[in-house]
Each structure stands twice: as C-alpha cells, then as structure tokens.
Motif scaffolding. Structure first.
Motif, PDB file in Angstrom:
ATOM      1  N   UNK A  57       6.199 -10.372   9.513  1.00 51.13           N
ATOM      2  CA  UNK A  57       5.125 -10.110  10.720  1.00 51.13           C
ATOM      3  C   UNK A  57       4.024  -8.795  10.873  1.00 51.13           C
ATOM      4  N   UNK A  58       4.781  -8.185  10.768  1.00 46.89           N
ATOM      5  CA  UNK A  58       4.089  -6.661  10.187  1.00 46.89           C
ATOM      6  C   UNK A  58       3.504  -6.405   9.163  1.00 46.89           C
ATOM      7  N   UNK A  59       3.622  -7.145   8.165  1.00 43.49           N
ATOM      8  CA  UNK A  59       3.224  -7.290   6.712  1.00 43.49           C
ATOM      9  C   UNK A  59       1.386  -8.183   7.198  1.00 43.49           C
ATOM     10  N   UNK A  60       1.780  -9.062   7.777  1.00 50.55           N
ATOM     11  CA  UNK A  60       0.661  -9.954   7.952  1.00 50.55           C
ATOM     12  C   UNK A  60       0.243  -9.054   8.827  1.00 50.55           C
ATOM     13  N   UNK A  61       0.244  -8.045   9.665  1.00 52.80           N
ATOM     14  CA  UNK A  61      -0.860  -7.563  11.224  1.00 52.80           C
ATOM     15  C   UNK A  61      -0.971  -6.845  10.259  1.00 52.80           C
ATOM     16  N   UNK A  62      -0.771  -6.293   9.065  1.00 48.41           N
ATOM     17  CA  UNK A  62      -1.141  -4.988   8.392  1.00 48.41           C
ATOM     18  C   UNK A  62      -2.258  -5.513   8.024  1.00 48.41           C
ATOM     19  N   UNK A  63      -2.615  -6.816   6.608  1.00 47.19           N
ATOM     20  CA  UNK A  63      -2.792  -7.607   6.162  1.00 47.19           C
ATOM     21  C   UNK A  63      -4.117  -7.583   7.042  1.00 47.19           C
ATOM     22  N   UNK A  64      -4.019  -8.137   8.391  1.00 45.94           N
ATOM     23  CA  UNK A  64      -4.645  -8.506   9.242  1.00 45.94           C
ATOM     24  C   UNK A  64      -5.792  -7.243   9.816  1.00 45.94           C
ATOM     25  N   UNK A  65      -5.350  -5.897   9.623  1.00 48.11           N
ATOM     26  CA  UNK A  65      -5.711  -5.059   9.969  1.00 48.11           C
ATOM     27  C   UNK A  65      -6.631  -3.938   9.229  1.00 48.11           C
ATOM     28  N   UNK A  66      -6.649  -4.814   7.167  1.00 43.67           N
ATOM     29  CA  UNK A  66      -6.643  -4.210   5.848  1.00 43.67           C
ATOM     30  C   UNK A  66      -8.348  -3.718   6.228  1.00 43.67           C
ATOM     31  N   UNK A  67      -9.238  -4.268   6.281  1.00 44.81           N
ATOM     32  CA  UNK A  67     -10.196  -3.736   6.240  1.00 44.81           C
ATOM     33  C   UNK A  67     -10.284  -2.479   7.170  1.00 44.81           C
ATOM     34  N   UNK A  68     -10.282  -2.580   8.844  1.00 46.56           N
ATOM     35  CA  UNK A  68     -10.065  -1.502   8.600  1.00 46.56           C
ATOM     36  C   UNK A  68      -9.316  -0.184   8.522  1.00 46.56           C
ATOM     37  N   UNK A  69      -8.600  -0.894   7.953  1.00 47.54           N
ATOM     38  CA  UNK A  69      -7.293   0.315   7.694  1.00 47.54           C
ATOM     39  C   UNK A  69      -7.950   1.300   6.178  1.00 47.54           C
ATOM     40  N   UNK A  70      -8.923   0.308   5.652  1.00 49.30           N
ATOM     41  CA  UNK A  70      -8.664   1.050   4.376  1.00 49.30           C
ATOM     42  C   UNK A  70     -10.627   1.791   4.565  1.00 49.30           C
ATOM     43  N   UNK A  71     -11.058   1.078   5.190  1.00 47.25           N
ATOM     44  CA  UNK A  71     -12.045   2.322   5.970  1.00 47.25           C
ATOM     45  C   UNK A  71     -11.786   3.947   6.468  1.00 47.25           C
ATOM     46  N   UNK A  72     -10.186   4.140   6.569  1.00 48.92           N
ATOM     47  CA  UNK A  72      -9.645   5.148   7.598  1.00 48.92           C
ATOM     48  C   UNK A  72      -9.858   5.563   5.963  1.00 48.92           C
ATOM     49  N   UNK A  73      -9.231   5.538   4.829  1.00 47.79           N
ATOM     50  CA  UNK A  73      -8.826   5.882   3.520  1.00 47.79           C
ATOM     51  C   UNK A  73      -7.516   5.586   3.368  1.00 47.79           C
ATOM     52  N   UNK A  74      -7.291   4.445   3.452  1.00 48.41           N
ATOM     53  CA  UNK A  74      -5.817   4.017   3.070  1.00 48.41           C
ATOM     54  C   UNK A  74      -6.189   2.724   1.853  1.00 48.41           C
ATOM     55  N   UNK A  75      -5.046   3.056   0.920  1.00 47.24           N
ATOM     56  CA  UNK A  75      -5.453   2.246  -0.201  1.00 47.24           C
ATOM     57  C   UNK A  75      -4.095   0.920  -0.030  1.00 47.24           C
ATOM     58  N   UNK A  76      -3.822   0.057   0.332  1.00 48.68           N
ATOM     59  CA  UNK A  76      -3.114  -0.751  -0.249  1.00 48.68           C
ATOM     60  C   UNK A  76      -2.483  -2.299  -0.743  1.00 48.68           C
ATOM     61  N   UNK A  77      -1.511  -2.726  -0.470  1.00 48.68           N
ATOM     62  CA  UNK A  77      -1.674  -3.807  -1.166  1.00 48.68           C
ATOM     63  C   UNK A  77      -0.307  -4.441  -0.681  1.00 48.68           C
ATOM     64  N   UNK A  78      -0.188  -5.894  -0.956  1.00 47.20           N
ATOM     65  CA  UNK A  78       0.871  -6.205  -0.956  1.00 47.20           C
ATOM     66  C   UNK A  78       2.125  -7.057  -1.584  1.00 47.20           C
TER      67      UNK A  78
END
Ligand code: ADP
Ligand code: MG
Length: 607
Positions: free
Chosen positions: A483-504
């Motif tokens: 469920x935490x991974x799901x939350x990160x995926x949900x926020x992926x766009x915004x997190x990537x805007x801050x500079x994160x690059x990640x994938x599940x």
C-alpha cells in the motif's frame, strides 16, 4: 378485521426523519458549525475522532442558550430563527428548519453544555436516542459546546454503510472548508484524532482561501468584483494557466451559504472560453450577495441547490464579471508596477532580468593575419567543457536556473550591518544562527530556516518548474509494504517534479535512480516515509494543498537538523537564501523562523 394504521412512536419517527438530515458524519459537522455561526460566534473549534464516527464536537463562543431553550432545541421543528412562513423569504441565518438537533439526538449520544452572557450558571443536557438522561445546571464558559458520540449507534444499517475513515474525513473537511470560506470573520480550528488540521485566524476572504488552500494559492487568484442591483459579486477566479483537468476548486456562495449551481457554473466556464486547455476546469471562489427574497433555498435540508428569481440575468452578470476580471488580469500581467506579492508567480519574482551583454573588441582587425590575441581577449560565451561528473546530473538545462536562484539575495544586503564579507554571523548551541543587523540582531532557527527555504524551492519545482535530479551511481532499492508503494506511485508525478527518479520493480520493491539535488542519500528512507505517512492524512484530493503538503513534508525531512554544526559559508548562504524567500518569517506549518532583537529592546533591558 380490525383497523391496521397506527402512528409511529416519536422516537421511531425521529429516527426516520433523521435519515433525511443526517446521512453521514459530515452532515452533523455542517449542522453544528452552522448553528455556531448562527449563534454569532467569533471563534469555533471542531474536534473529531475516527472521522466523526466516534466523536464530533463543536465548541463556540456564541450567544448560548437558556436552560429551557437548551431543552427545546432538541424538539423537532423547534427553532428560534423563523416564526412564520414569510420569514422564509428574509432568511439571515443558516438554519431555519429546526430539525438538525432533534435528528442528531435521535441517532447518537449527545452532550450539550451551554451558557449565555447574562447567566452565571449554564446548563448541561445529555440525550441518548431522543431520551433525555440528564439535565442540570453547570459552570461552563459562555457559548455552547455540543458533543455527538457514537453516531448511528441505534441504526446499525446506517453505521455499516459509512465509508472508510479517509472518505468520511474528506467529506467533513469539505464541509469545514465551505463554512470557513464563507465566514472569514470567524476564527476556526479543526482537530482530527488529536492532530490539528486547520487553525484559521480571523481574516479577509483572500487570506482565508489562502490559509485553507495553501500559500501557493495566493498568486493564482484573480479578483472578481461587480456590483449591480440584482447581485453583488466578490471573490476570485484562478488564473487560466493553473486550471486543471480535475474538478474540485469550484465554490459558489450565495448570501454566505455554499451552493452548487450548474447553470452559474456554466456561466463561469464560458467566461474562460478560449483561455483553458482541452477539458481543464476553472477554479473559482465566488461570493454572490442577492436580495434575500430573490432566492429560494428552501428545497431540501441537505441539498445545496438553490433557485434564483432571475437566473438568466444572473448568468449574464456572472459571466461578464468573470470575463472582465480575466481581461484585467491579462493586462496587468504585463504591468510592471503591479504589487509583486499578489500577482507574480515565484519564477518571475526571483529572476533578475538582465539585458544581454555585447562586447566589442576595438583592436580586432579582421584583415590582420595575427588575430589570435584578440580572439583570446574576446570574453565570448564559452560552454564549460563536459566533465565526467556532469553525467551524474539529469536535466542539466535547468541547473543554470537553479544556480541563479541560489546566488541571488533578493533582500537588500543593506539590512545587515556591514557588507557581505564582514557580516557578523555565528552559530549558537548548534541550533541558532545569530546575525547582527544595523538595528540589532537576528536569532534564526537553523532547522526551520532551512525548512522554509526547501519548502519554497520544492513547491516551485512541483508546481512550475521541474527540479534538477542528482543521478545515483548505485540505485537505491527500497522494500515497502504494497500500500505504501501504491501511495508513492500515486505521487510519482509530483515526486518526479522535485527531482526523484524511481520505478516500481515489483509491487513491493521500489528502485530509486535519482534524487532531488538538495536531498542527501542517507535521508531518503526517512523522507519517503514521512511523505507516505502524511499523505494518509486526508485532504481533498484535488486541492492545491496536496502539492503544498508534499513540499512541506519533504522540506521537513531534508532540512538541517538542530545539533548539526554549520560552516561560516553555509550559514551565510542559508541567511541569504532565507531572506530571498517569499515568506521568510514562518515555516510551512506556521512556526516562527527567526526573532529580531532590536537595540532598543536591549536598551530597555538595561534600564
Ligand atoms: P435550526 O438551526 O434550523 O433552528 P437546529 O435544530 O439546528 O435548528 O437548532 C435548534 C435551535 O437551537 C436553534 O434555532 C437555536 O436557537 C438553538 N441552537 C442550536 N445550536 C446553537 C448554538 N451553538 N448556540 C446557540 N443556540 C443554538
Ligand atoms: Mg441548525
């Protein structure tokens, strides 16, 4: 055969009727908040537990009730607000049906404490499922406290159909927002499961909207004002470039009451014609004041629809005034005298406009064979030679902007005692930065100051301009619950805007290849954990406040902690960056960032 029709006992009738008024915890919240407003309160506190399923409590400092009225308030159709049918066309209160308290008391455990200004003793009244179990005099502050526990305790079917806490909390928050927006002259607090979600000081409409929706909202608002015989319109529309696909921030208030109105909604949308991309929805907060007898709100207790006498004219006025406001705004957008705080987005306030330099070498002779020296002197633009480390940065084009921003000190250095080089600045207890000023000294909370700086940077990255990534040589892998991974995926766009690059990689494995440039690798798990935890706190999904919260949470996790020692250079940099912030005085949570001790106040201490 005997007759078979019987009158239902009162408590059963009450329960059935209650179903009309109270559909979910949010309905109780709405009724109680509106009662407090009607009672003339200037300060209202809402406290809930478990999304209102366990406790909903509202405390106000309004006019209170006498002992008899306290009892009467729970009778069906008992109201102090109207006396005859004509009053329905001259409503100046939220309530008038006299049904809410009776309904709530039919399906919950209710405690009321109330006291009027003129009484020494107040009243406590306890009711369970319409039965009064206790009423006696009590010492209690002026005003009213009403607490509703175990909603639907005697209607299990209803209780079972309540949605998850998240959903119910969102509904409550929506109601809270609506009441709060319509009444900026009332201070409101909202606490859920012991966490304070909102603490809204008495303010004006604009400030109230910003306090609810987040600081970032301010620069997105265009004022709308129109006064006609039929209606007075005040409020704001969102600048077209901030419109989103998702619905959500669309608020009409009529005579301080939140309403929904498809026809008027259309009026606003059509005023945006040609200004919105694709199917984007406009944002608006519009307050309409109409003569009380020209609107009929008497349709249904929980419905927000109303009927206007002259909808066609209203449509035309709303459309025209929004159009006018947008027109004004686009003219103002190129008016450089505009007050920057209100109109200019971050990116423009921060950038120094500099005209391109043209340098001419007077010695240059194109016919001379030996012009290598002149070439050397020409300080033409040269791209730095690519270096190995460069490949560690993705999106490098943006980094020039980033440097611009960090090097700039928008607050004039003259505030400080001397010039940059000799500024007195030192660290105290590894927690505070002391900087001397002409007028005294500043004591800066290092952690909070850094938090403020990061918050503004991150917010800017999330909303206007993607931040630079720092590519990791060795990707980080995090094992997290699904469920935490799901939350990160949900926020992926915004997190990537801050500079994160990640994938599940799998549904519980996340691989991080890049980080926001300001984030240290060792802080990653802690920052992401905070992001996940905070995102579980419910907020209306589509509001500006989601980006706001992400920025605030990340900033908190990334900021220099108290206890860390800082170099002279780092402190100077921090101070400069702090005073380049839009709102340097407070953290995103509203905590004080620095205190200013003036020479005068020191003089006083020596008297
Ligand atoms: P309505 O608001 O439609 O009149 P309610 O059932 O909500 O009906 O409330 C009944 C009456 O109780 C109100 O008319 C008002 O006189 C009184 N009352 C309710 N809440 C408060 C409050 N917080 N402070 C003072 N009086 C209140
Ligand atoms: Mg009421």
């Amino acid at each position: 055969m005997s007759d078979i029709i019987r009158l239902l006992p009162d408590h059963v009738a009450n329960q059935i009727a209650a179903g009309e008024v109270v559909q979910r915890p949010a309905s109780v919240v709405k009724e109680l908040l509106e009662n407090a407003i009607d009672a003339g309160a200037s300060q209202i506190t809402l406290i809930i537990k478990d999304a209102g399923k366990t406790v909903i409590q509202v405390i106000d400092n309004g006019k209170g009730m006498s002992m008899t009225d306290a009892r009467m308030a729970f009778e069906r159709h008992a109201t102090s607000k109207i006396t005859n049918a004509n009053d329905l066309f001259n409503l100046h209160t939220k309530g008038f049906r006299g049904e809410a308290l009776a309904s709530v008391a039919a399906i919950a455990h209710v405690t009321l404490k109330t006291c009027r200004e003129e009484d020494d003793l107040g009243t406590i009244l306890e009711i369970e499922g319409s039965k009064v179990t206790n009423q006696e005099p009590v010492v209690t502050p002026k005003g009213t406290m009403i607490s509703v526990r175990n909603l639907f305790f005697n209607v299990p079917a209803r209780r079972k159909f309540l949605k998850s806490d998240n959903v119910e909390l969102r509904n409550i928050t929506d109601e809270f927002h609506r009441v709060a927006m319509a009444h900026p002259q009332v201070g409101l607090k909202f606490t859920s499961n012991d966490t304070e979600l909102f603490n809204l000081p008495i303010s004006n409409y604009r400030q109230r909207i910003v306090n609810i929706m987040g600081a970032k909202t301010n620069e997105k608002l265009v004022p709308v004002e129109e006064e006609t015989e039929l209606v007075t319109i005040t409020g704001f529309v969102g600048k077209p470039e901030f419109a989103r696909k998702t619905k959500g921030l669309q608020y009409f208030f009529v005579n301080d009451r939140f309403i929904k109105h498809n026809y008027l909604h259309h009026a606003v949308t059509s005023a945006f014609d040609g200004l919105l991309k694709d199917k984007n929805n406009p944002t608006y907060f519009l307050f309409l004041d109409v003569p009380k007898d020209s609107v009929d709100i008497n349709i249904h207790p929980t419905k927000t629809e109303v009927k206007f006498d002259d909808e066609h004219s209203l449509y035309a006025i709303v459309r025209a005034s929004v159009k006018h406001a947008l027109g004004q705004f686009s003219i103002n957008a190129i008016d450089f005298d505009k007050e920057p705080q209100y109109e200019v987005p971050y990116e423009y306030t921060k950038k120094n406009s500099s005209s391109p330099k043209i340098e001419v070498n007077p010695d240059f002779n194109p016919f001379s064979s030996n012009n290598s020296s002149s070439r050397k002197e020409t300080p033409s633009y040269s791209k730095p030679a690519p270096q190995a480390w460069e490949s560690l940065y993705a999106g490098l084009e943006d980094s020039s902007e980033l440097i611009d921003e960090t090097e700039e000190t928008s607050m004039s250095p003259s505030l400080f005692e001397d010039d940059h080089a000799s500024r007195n600045i030192f660290q105290l207890q590894r927690k505070f930065i002391i900087s001397t000023l002409k007028s005294g000294m500043l004591v800066i909370h290092q952690n909070r100051a850094h938090e403020r700086i990061l918050y503004e940077q991150l917010l800017k990255h999330i909303t206007v301009q993607r931040g630079t990534s720092q590519q990791l040589l060795f990707p980080l892998r995090l094992n997290l619950p699904v469920d935490e991974v799901a939350i990160l995926t949900q926020l992926q766009e915004q997190l990537e805007q801050t500079g994160f690059i990640f994938k599940t990689l799998e549904n519980n494995l996340v691989e991080i290849d890049g980080l926001p440039i300001q984030l240290k690798e060792k802080d990653v798990p802690q920052v992401l954990e905070a992001v996940i935890r905070d995102s579980e706190l419910d907020l209306p999904e589509e509001s500006f406040s989601q980006s706001d919260r992400l920025a605030a949470t990340m900033a908190r996790g990334m900021a220099i902690k108290s206890g860390e020692s800082m170099s002279q250079e780092a402190m100077e940099h921090l101070v400069d960056e702090l005073f380049a912030c839009k709102e340097c005085e407070l953290t995103a949570q509203g905590k004080k960032v620095f205190i200013n001790i003036t020479g005068d106040s020191l003089n006083l201490k020596f008297n």
